[in-house]
Design an enzyme around this catalytic site. Structure first.
Site, PDB file in Angstrom:
ATOM      1  N   SER A   1      11.545 -28.919   6.989  1.00 37.89           N
ATOM      2  CA  SER A   1      12.741 -29.820   6.877  1.00 37.89           C
ATOM      3  C   SER A   1      13.803 -28.934   6.306  1.00 37.89           C
ATOM      4  CB  SER A   1      12.095 -30.790   5.877  1.00 37.89           C
ATOM      5  OG  SER A   1      11.500 -30.273   4.726  1.00 37.89           O
TER       6      SER A   1
ATOM      7  N   ASP B   1      21.255 -34.229 -13.116  1.00 38.21           N
ATOM      8  CA  ASP B   1      21.917 -33.474 -14.121  1.00 38.21           C
ATOM      9  C   ASP B   1      23.250 -34.012 -14.316  1.00 38.21           C
ATOM     10  OD1 ASP B   1      20.185 -31.511 -14.729  1.00 38.21           O
ATOM     11  OD2 ASP B   1      20.560 -30.474 -12.743  1.00 38.21           O
TER      12      ASP B   1
ATOM     13  N   GLU C   1      17.671 -28.936   4.181  1.00 35.19           N
ATOM     14  CA  GLU C   1      18.422 -29.958   3.261  1.00 35.19           C
ATOM     15  C   GLU C   1      19.898 -29.241   3.502  1.00 35.19           C
ATOM     16  OE1 GLU C   1      16.894 -29.973  -0.704  1.00 35.19           O
ATOM     17  OE2 GLU C   1      18.796 -29.457  -1.619  1.00 35.19           O
TER      18      GLU C   1
ATOM     19  N   HIS D   1      10.340 -26.284   3.427  1.00 35.45           N
ATOM     20  CA  HIS D   1      11.776 -27.035   3.114  1.00 35.45           C
ATOM     21  C   HIS D   1      12.536 -26.078   3.002  1.00 35.45           C
ATOM     22  CE1 HIS D   1      14.307 -30.349   2.120  1.00 35.45           C
ATOM     23  NE2 HIS D   1      14.672 -29.587   1.039  1.00 35.45           N
TER      24      HIS D   1
ATOM     25  N   PHE E   1      22.546 -19.272  -9.835  1.00 38.21           N
ATOM     26  CA  PHE E   1      22.107 -20.437  -9.580  1.00 38.21           C
ATOM     27  C   PHE E   1      20.369 -20.251 -10.172  1.00 38.21           C
ATOM     28  CE2 PHE E   1      19.978 -23.550  -6.596  1.00 38.21           C
ATOM     29  CZ  PHE E   1      20.186 -24.603  -7.313  1.00 38.21           C
TER      30      PHE E   1
HETATM   31  P1  FAD Z   1      12.438 -34.527 -14.104  1.00 41.59           P
HETATM   32  O1  FAD Z   1      11.263 -34.112 -13.261  1.00 41.59           O
HETATM   33  O2  FAD Z   1      12.274 -35.989 -14.381  1.00 41.59           O
HETATM   34  O3  FAD Z   1      12.728 -33.886 -15.500  1.00 41.59           O
HETATM   35  C1  FAD Z   1      13.100 -32.636 -15.290  1.00 41.59           C
HETATM   36  C2  FAD Z   1      12.116 -31.962 -16.539  1.00 41.59           C
HETATM   37  O4  FAD Z   1      12.477 -32.358 -17.908  1.00 41.59           O
HETATM   38  C3  FAD Z   1      10.811 -32.167 -16.105  1.00 41.59           C
HETATM   39  O5  FAD Z   1      10.303 -31.102 -15.371  1.00 41.59           O
HETATM   40  C4  FAD Z   1      10.000 -32.281 -17.674  1.00 41.59           C
HETATM   41  O6  FAD Z   1       9.315 -31.134 -17.924  1.00 41.59           O
HETATM   42  C5  FAD Z   1      11.297 -32.685 -18.397  1.00 41.59           C
HETATM   43  N1  FAD Z   1      11.111 -34.262 -18.664  1.00 41.59           N
HETATM   44  C6  FAD Z   1      12.062 -35.190 -18.325  1.00 41.59           C
HETATM   45  N2  FAD Z   1      11.855 -36.471 -18.971  1.00 41.59           N
HETATM   46  C7  FAD Z   1      10.543 -36.135 -19.476  1.00 41.59           C
HETATM   47  C8  FAD Z   1       9.682 -37.094 -20.315  1.00 41.59           C
HETATM   48  N3  FAD Z   1      10.114 -38.382 -20.432  1.00 41.59           N
HETATM   49  N4  FAD Z   1       8.654 -36.511 -20.885  1.00 41.59           N
HETATM   50  C9  FAD Z   1       8.352 -35.293 -20.811  1.00 41.59           C
HETATM   51  N5  FAD Z   1       8.900 -34.280 -20.262  1.00 41.59           N
HETATM   52  C10 FAD Z   1      10.133 -34.790 -19.473  1.00 41.59           C
HETATM   53  N6  FAD Z   1      20.477 -32.614  -8.377  1.00 41.59           N
HETATM   54  C11 FAD Z   1      21.467 -33.387  -8.136  1.00 41.59           C
HETATM   55  O7  FAD Z   1      22.117 -33.661  -8.805  1.00 41.59           O
HETATM   56  N7  FAD Z   1      21.305 -34.026  -6.869  1.00 41.59           N
HETATM   57  C12 FAD Z   1      20.472 -33.523  -5.584  1.00 41.59           C
HETATM   58  O8  FAD Z   1      20.552 -33.958  -4.537  1.00 41.59           O
HETATM   59  C13 FAD Z   1      19.230 -32.718  -6.386  1.00 41.59           C
HETATM   60  N8  FAD Z   1      18.481 -32.370  -5.156  1.00 41.59           N
HETATM   61  C14 FAD Z   1      17.283 -31.604  -5.674  1.00 41.59           C
HETATM   62  C15 FAD Z   1      16.269 -31.608  -4.800  1.00 41.59           C
HETATM   63  C16 FAD Z   1      15.183 -30.858  -5.022  1.00 41.59           C
HETATM   64  C17 FAD Z   1      13.776 -30.583  -3.918  1.00 41.59           C
HETATM   65  C18 FAD Z   1      14.951 -30.498  -6.650  1.00 41.59           C
HETATM   66  C19 FAD Z   1      13.837 -29.630  -7.028  1.00 41.59           C
HETATM   67  C20 FAD Z   1      16.218 -30.453  -7.577  1.00 41.59           C
HETATM   68  C21 FAD Z   1      17.220 -31.388  -7.260  1.00 41.59           C
HETATM   69  N9  FAD Z   1      18.335 -31.400  -7.699  1.00 41.59           N
HETATM   70  C22 FAD Z   1      19.478 -32.401  -7.397  1.00 41.59           C
HETATM   71  C23 FAD Z   1      18.156 -30.975  -9.210  1.00 41.59           C
HETATM   72  C24 FAD Z   1      17.770 -31.815 -10.449  1.00 41.59           C
HETATM   73  O9  FAD Z   1      18.400 -33.256 -10.420  1.00 41.59           O
HETATM   74  C25 FAD Z   1      17.726 -31.284 -11.452  1.00 41.59           C
HETATM   75  O10 FAD Z   1      16.739 -30.142 -11.477  1.00 41.59           O
HETATM   76  C26 FAD Z   1      17.299 -32.168 -12.781  1.00 41.59           C
HETATM   77  O11 FAD Z   1      17.475 -31.495 -14.182  1.00 41.59           O
HETATM   78  C27 FAD Z   1      15.766 -32.592 -12.844  1.00 41.59           C
HETATM   79  O12 FAD Z   1      15.797 -33.682 -12.071  1.00 41.59           O
HETATM   80  P2  FAD Z   1      14.262 -34.197 -11.868  1.00 41.59           P
HETATM   81  O13 FAD Z   1      14.031 -35.468 -11.134  1.00 41.59           O
HETATM   82  O14 FAD Z   1      13.477 -33.232 -10.951  1.00 41.59           O
HETATM   83  O15 FAD Z   1      13.716 -34.321 -13.217  1.00 41.59           O
END
Ligand code: FAD
Length: 287
Positions: free
Chosen positions: A7, A101, A9, A258, A209
């Site tokens: 895949s 973020d 991105e 990916h 990064f």
């Molecule tokens: P989560 O996994 O929900 O939270 C991040 C970390 O914080 C977790 O690993 C956990 O340890 C901790 N945490 C959060 N909530 C809790 C809770 N309730 N209890 C305990 N621990 C918690 N960003 C963009 O803006 N746009 C994109 O298109 C984008 N694409 C991405 C694609 C991939 C494959 C990846 C890996 C990242 C991408 N990101 C993107 C970055 C991402 O938005 C950031 O890394 C963001 O800080 C975390 O998002 P997440 O959904 O992984 O967070």
């Protein structure tokens, strides 16, 4: 060895020249027959319309399966679900669901009172509406996580909430991925975890990064890039390192790669070709 799934991105273009660059990238990589391609969503939800347009255009023009990234930053639940429903209307049912973020300089993520509380909440809502949901995973721990096991527990919550699969942050050593995969398995995670591969396009940018997202850089890699940049061989080094990484991952049982393309096809295509993945040729045929 069977042919791994691929895949790619992309990020949505913000100008006409960027649109041409994206299109060149899509058309250069499409012949590799990816399982799907995905389009990111700008930090702080800044590319809502652009992401949607790019997802639709790529799907309509190429017939590729396209996944839309979606975050819950700076939006109400209704707005976020509205975006997802627009995707469904456009025939897109695969979503990479992320907490996201906040915009640059805005500090840590704070949920809006009318918004999703985080990724688990978002995944639950999307999976409950029938979307195919992918989430982010962090082999070297997300900077917000207290420790590795808390991070993996959080990943498990996202998968238990209905996510189908996870894609990882980039990393430099296959061992990093294998350690993470083992720890996930031990924690009871059985969903596929897809390694995210970043062929290094720009060393200075990659270093910045990596620092921001907690990816460690082996000293030998840093030294090699310093030398290769001086000697004009950075692309060759990037291709060799990413190919070796992918080869190690495939040897360790990985079935899907990916690639973070940064809308530049050359390194990703060269890595795939070096792995024997050329249009119409599978590893089965070359093994
Ligand atoms: P989560 O996994 O929900 O939270 C991040 C970390 O914080 C977790 O690993 C956990 O340890 C901790 N945490 C959060 N909530 C809790 C809770 N309730 N209890 C305990 N621990 C918690 N960003 C963009 O803006 N746009 C994109 O298109 C984008 N694409 C991405 C694609 C991939 C494959 C990846 C890996 C990242 C991408 N990101 C993107 C970055 C991402 O938005 C950031 O890394 C963001 O800080 C975390 O998002 P997440 O959904 O992984 O967070």
């Amino acid at each position: 060895m069977t042919r791994p799934a691929l895949s790619f991105e992309f990020f949505p273009p913000k100008s006409l020249p960027q649109s041409f660059r994206l299109w060149d990238c899509v058309t250069a990589l499409a012949p590799l027959a990816p399982d799907f391609v995905s389009v990111t969503y700008g930090a702080g939800g800044t590319t809502r319309k652009l992401t949607h347009e790019a997802v639709q255009a790529i799907g309509a023009q190429t017939g590729l399966d396209v996944a839309a990234h979606l975050t819950c930053v700076e939006a109400s639940r209704d707005e976020t679900l509205g975006i997802a429903e627009e995707y469904r209307k456009a025939g897109v049912d695969r979503i990479v669901a992320l907490r996201g973020d906040p915009p640059k300089g805005a500090g840590r993520f704070v949920a809006r009172p009318d918004g999703f509380s985080g990724s688990v909440d978002l995944v639950e809502a999307l999976a409950g509406r029938g979307f195919d949901v992918t989430v982010g995973a962090y082999p070297e721990k997300h900077p917000d996580a207290a420790d590795h096991s808390a991070d993996i527990e959080h990943l498990k919550r996202k998968l238990d909430a209905g996510a189908d699969t996870a894609i990882t942050q980039f990393f430099f050593e296959a061992e990093t991925f294998f350690r993470f995969r083992d720890a996930c398995e031990k924690a009871g995670i059985d969903a596929p975890i897809i390694p995210g591969i970043l062929p290094v396009e720009n060393w200075a940018g990659t270093r910045r990064f990596a620092e921001a997202c907690g990816t460690s850089i082996p000293q030998v890699v840093a030294d090699a890039f310093e030398t290769a940049e001086r000697d004009g061989g950075a692309d060759l080094l990037a291709t060799a390192l990413a190919t070796e990484l992918c080869d190690d991952l495939l040897s360790g049982g990985v079935e899907h790669l990916h690639f973070y393309t940064l809308n530049k096809p050359d390194l990703t295509r060269d890595v795939c070709h070096a792995l024997g993945l050329t249009p119409g040729v599978s590893l089965q045929n070359v093994a």
